[in-house]
Design a protein around this motif. Structure first.
Motif, PDB file in Angstrom:
ATOM      1  N   PRO A 112       7.846 -22.833 -48.676  1.00 38.81           N
ATOM      2  CA  PRO A 112       7.644 -23.548 -47.407  1.00 38.81           C
ATOM      3  C   PRO A 112       8.477 -22.979 -46.256  1.00 38.81           C
ATOM      4  O   PRO A 112       8.096 -23.106 -45.101  1.00 38.81           O
ATOM      5  N   GLN A 113       9.602 -22.342 -46.553  1.00 35.19           N
ATOM      6  CA  GLN A 113      10.444 -21.723 -45.529  1.00 35.19           C
ATOM      7  C   GLN A 113      10.242 -20.214 -45.475  1.00 35.19           C
ATOM      8  O   GLN A 113      11.137 -19.480 -45.050  1.00 35.19           O
ATOM      9  N   PHE A 114       9.095 -19.746 -45.896  1.00 33.26           N
ATOM     10  CA  PHE A 114       8.865 -18.309 -46.041  1.00 33.26           C
ATOM     11  C   PHE A 114       9.148 -17.539 -44.756  1.00 33.26           C
ATOM     12  O   PHE A 114       9.825 -16.508 -44.767  1.00 33.26           O
ATOM     13  N   SER A 115       8.655 -18.016 -43.637  1.00 27.49           N
ATOM     14  CA  SER A 115       8.800 -17.271 -42.376  1.00 27.49           C
ATOM     15  C   SER A 115      10.258 -17.144 -41.963  1.00 27.49           C
ATOM     16  O   SER A 115      10.711 -16.072 -41.550  1.00 27.49           O
ATOM     17  N   SER A 116      11.032 -18.219 -42.075  1.00 29.17           N
ATOM     18  CA  SER A 116      12.430 -18.162 -41.652  1.00 29.17           C
ATOM     19  C   SER A 116      13.292 -17.379 -42.633  1.00 29.17           C
ATOM     20  O   SER A 116      14.242 -16.708 -42.235  1.00 29.17           O
ATOM     21  N   VAL A 117      12.970 -17.430 -43.914  1.00 29.77           N
ATOM     22  CA  VAL A 117      13.779 -16.736 -44.921  1.00 29.77           C
ATOM     23  C   VAL A 117      13.464 -15.249 -44.954  1.00 29.77           C
ATOM     24  O   VAL A 117      14.364 -14.408 -45.074  1.00 29.77           O
ATOM     25  N   SER A 118      12.184 -14.889 -44.843  1.00 27.64           N
ATOM     26  CA  SER A 118      11.788 -13.488 -44.974  1.00 27.64           C
ATOM     27  C   SER A 118      11.670 -12.767 -43.637  1.00 27.64           C
ATOM     28  O   SER A 118      11.768 -11.541 -43.579  1.00 27.64           O
ATOM     29  N   GLY A 119      11.397 -13.514 -42.562  1.00 28.41           N
ATOM     30  CA  GLY A 119      11.163 -12.893 -41.270  1.00 28.41           C
ATOM     31  C   GLY A 119       9.724 -12.519 -41.024  1.00 28.41           C
ATOM     32  O   GLY A 119       9.386 -12.041 -39.937  1.00 28.41           O
TER      33      GLY A 119
END
Length: 727
Positions: A532-539
């Motif tokens: 669910p936090q993919f965008s913030s964790v991976s960029g």
């Protein structure tokens, strides 16, 4: 500060480990410290006749004083890694490779000090399979459970030991070799006794204080201390119990003794296995039945290499297993008389009883009990009514929370019986931003469900944490590979044939495929619980085309794992697979945190829009044309809404002449990549018809990729020259 000495004749000047004798001349003054701004001038006046020798000694003394002053001061680093075990050294490699400011602090004199003592009977149960019949390094790591990740292809455990189950002494030797060959920054003899957090208006930092009251300040703290505090359970008579950490490992010391072992993990069975041939009987007691690793697929459960006592129990050869909550038992001591040739001797025997039968429990921790307090008085056939000569506690280890100040202490995890700290899906301590937990101590995220508590698992979660750090603190995106959509199938098959990370960390790490129309981005080994936090964790951002997640997982069916129907071979029933197999989840949007919480029991991810199981394979090679590749292609076509079939060169040519929009494979692999060059006549026809752009128009040179696997391509096929395949 200048540190000099006035030296009395015939005395010794000590500077660290070095000493020098000054001949008798001139002065009779005693050895004094001249650590003052004018010290140098005064001392030179006194020792003018020994000026050359004195200057040398003074320089050495100044260096020593400078070193001591620095040691007592505070040091500041970008990253502090606490512990030089396998997890700490693994993180050290990644930080060193990225050229970050870091230090590894270790309280002992060498790396991997835990393994200098444990396991007590000096045999590892981690696989060291050297001969796999394959030369692919990534594939071989699937069967090498001891080596760490590095850029050196020969920096492996097999250089130290060739045994399938290596001796425990070999592992610290390997870790020492790993540290020295990579030149990692490790400081030994630093025993951190207190860790506290300091919050400033701009950021948060951690201060670590060692046994010499020296402080180490860092922006990010990476805790890799492992589990080394013995796990204990308090009950009546617990002071009569010996600990796994201190018992004798000489089997002769147990000769003709009745032994009760508390626990049924690998340390308990390792101990039982060692004394089985000397003890008169060995009983084992814990709150839960034995869990066999080959049934649960969890390597922390009992391994076959240690389970001889199960044979002797089931074949009724004096040994046995029993279940009871340890908090509900009591160990009592009663003296009995035993006749000897030389006379009569009193022997103290230990009895197992139940807490509910003991009167005045607060006074009975080591005292005698009456007959009415023994379980046999209430149940005459009580299974463990006979006395024991010794009781041994083998309950594993727990995380050391004692060094953390309240401002920096991560909370205790809800699972693992409170032995582990609670961490987020990206292994950051809950409520402790900037503090990450590595290695065995981070096992709470996948406790009893994957291999995160063991070297062959956490070497990949450590890499995942480093990628999180690079994105958060240095704006470096999680590494990804850009592919044409027509290359996606072959890349997935490549990963399934060799990748070790998702294979070992099944249901925890998975590959995320970001669909972008005719292209896609392949992100390897992402922490699935952080999806669910993919965008913030991976960029990386998720487009309107959605994403596919590739996971390795076991089936959830309760089966006879050695029975005839244990495996599924029909690809149309792949969803019934019981053993490790690939599963693909397709989402049109990112799942939410609520979706993760409400996911079906036993599922690593929420229910997707589309799902595909690849049928389990006896060889763990998912590459057969009909059972594996064709169903996979059809699933991918459904997700990307595009024909992903591969075509012969002639078929692409004819399609180009008869269709306005040729298949994507032809468009990307032929018309733009010059994939019809093998047929000279056809090549001339294409150029004559103006269907093929020239090199000047594309700005590229011709060439094919010889690594493209034969069974994935039709005759004459080629793919992007940037795609490197190694099957």
């Amino acid at each position: 500060m200048v540190c000099l000495w006035i030296i009395k004749p015939d005395t010794y000047l000590f500077t660290g480990r070095w000493q020098s004798r000054i001949p008798r001349r001139g002065t009779n003054r005693r050895l004094e410290s001249c650590c003052t701004p004018g010290g140098l001038h005064a001392c030179l006046n006194v020792m003018d006749s020994n000026l050359p020798c004195l200057i040398l000694l003074l320089l050495i003394g100044c260096v020593k004083c400078s070193s001591d002053n620095q040691h007592n001061g505070s040091r500041r680093f970008g990253y502090c890694v606490l512990g030089a075990g396998p997890a700490g050294l693994q993180m050290g490699f990644f930080l060193s490779k990225a050229k970050r400011d870091y230090i590894i602090l270790e309280r002992n004199s060498g790396p991997g000090s835990f393994f200098n003592k444990y396991p007590r009977h000096r045999k590892l149960i981690s696989i060291n399979k050297i001969h796999t019949g394959r030369q692919n390094r990534e594939f071989n790591l699937r069967h090498d459970w001891n080596s760490l990740l590095s850029d050196h292809p020969d920096l492996l455990m097999k250089r130290v030991s060739s045994e399938f189950y290596p001796p425990a002494d070999a592992f610290p030797l390997y870790l020492s070799m790993f540290e020295k060959q990579l030149g990692l920054r490790v400081r030994y003899g630093v025993d951190i006794g207190r860790i506290r957090a300091v919050q400033s208006p701009k950021n948060r930092s951690y201060i670590l204080t060692d046994q010499r009251a020296a402080d180490y300040t860092c922006s990010v703290l990476l805790v890799a201390t492992g589990l080394w505090v013995p796990q204990k359970v308090e009950f009546v008579g617990s002071d009569l119990v010996e600990g796994y950490e201190s018992i004798s490992t000489d089997p002769e010391d147990y000769k003709d003794q009745a032994v009760l072992i508390l626990g049924k993990g690998n340390s308990a069975f390792e101990t039982a296995q060692s004394i089985l041939g000397r003890a008169s009987k060995v009983h084992m007691l814990s709150s839960s039945p034995v869990r066999l690793a080959w049934q649960t697929h969890y390597v922390g459960d009992l391994r076959a290499v240690n389970n001889d006592l199960i044979d002797t129990y089931q074949l009724k050869s004096l040994d046995g297993l029993a279940e009871a909550r340890l908090e509900k038992i009591g160990i009592t001591q009663r003296k009995e008389k035993s006749s000897r040739r030389a006379g009569t001797q009193n022997k103290a025997k230990l009895y197992l009883t139940l807490k509910k039968h003991i009167q005045h429990q607060e006074k009975k921790n080591s005292s005698d009990v009456s007959g009415e307090e023994m379980p046999g008085y209430h149940i005459d056939n009580f299974s463990m009514r006979k006395p024991y000569d010794r009781v041994i506690r083998c309950l594993g280890f727990r995380f050391n929370f004692s060094v953390f100040d309240s401002s920096a202490c991560p909370p205790i995890s809800d699972n693992a019986k409170g032995r582990l700290p609670g961490v987020t899906p990206w292994y950051e301590g809950m409520n402790t931003p900037g503090l990450f937990v590595l290695g065995t101590a981070a096992h709470s995220r996948d406790y009893r469900s994957s291999a995160g508590g063991f070297v062959h698992g956490f070497r990949y979660t450590v890499r995942a944490v480093h990628r999180v750090l690079e994105q958060r603190y240095h704006s470096n995106l999680w590494p990804s590979t850009k592919l044409f959509t027509t290359q996606l199938q072959s890349w997935i098959l490549k990963r399934l044939s060799e990748a070790s990370g998702p294979y070992q960390m099944f249901q925890v790490l998975g590959d995320v495929i970001l669909l972008r129309g005719s292209h896609c981005e392949y992100v390897e080994e992402f922490t699935l619980q952080a999806l669910p936090q993919f965008s913030s964790v991976s960029g990386h951002e998720v487009s309107e085309h959605g994403l596919i997640v590739l996971v390795m997982q076991y089936g959830n069916n309760k089966i006879d794992f050695l029975g005839r129907s244990r495996a599924e071979t029909d690809w149309t029933k792949a969803w019934k697979s019981n053993f490790l197999h690939p599963v693909l989840y397709y989402y049109d949007t990112l799942p939410t945190e609520e979706d993760m919480r409400l996911r079906p029991t036993g599922w690593p991810l929420p229910r997707p829009k589309a799902m595909h199981h690849m049928v389990e394979d006896f060889l763990a090679e998912w590459d057969t044309p009909i059972s594996h590749i064709q169903p996979l292609r059809r699933f991918l076509e459904h997700c990307v809404q595009t024909d992903l079939r591969a075509f012969y060169a002639e078929s692409c040519f004819r399609s180009s002449l008869t269709h306005r929009k040729p298949p994507l494979f032809c468009h990307q692999g032929y018309l733009k990549r010059q994939g019809v060059a093998h047929n000279t006549q056809l090549w001339q026809q294409v150029h004559g018809a103006g269907l093929m752009p020239t090199d000047q128009e594309t700005g590229k040179t011709s060439g094919s990729d010889p690594a493209f696997p034969n069974y994935l391509a039709q005759a004459g096929a080629s793919v992007s020259s940037g795609l490197k395949l190694d099957f």
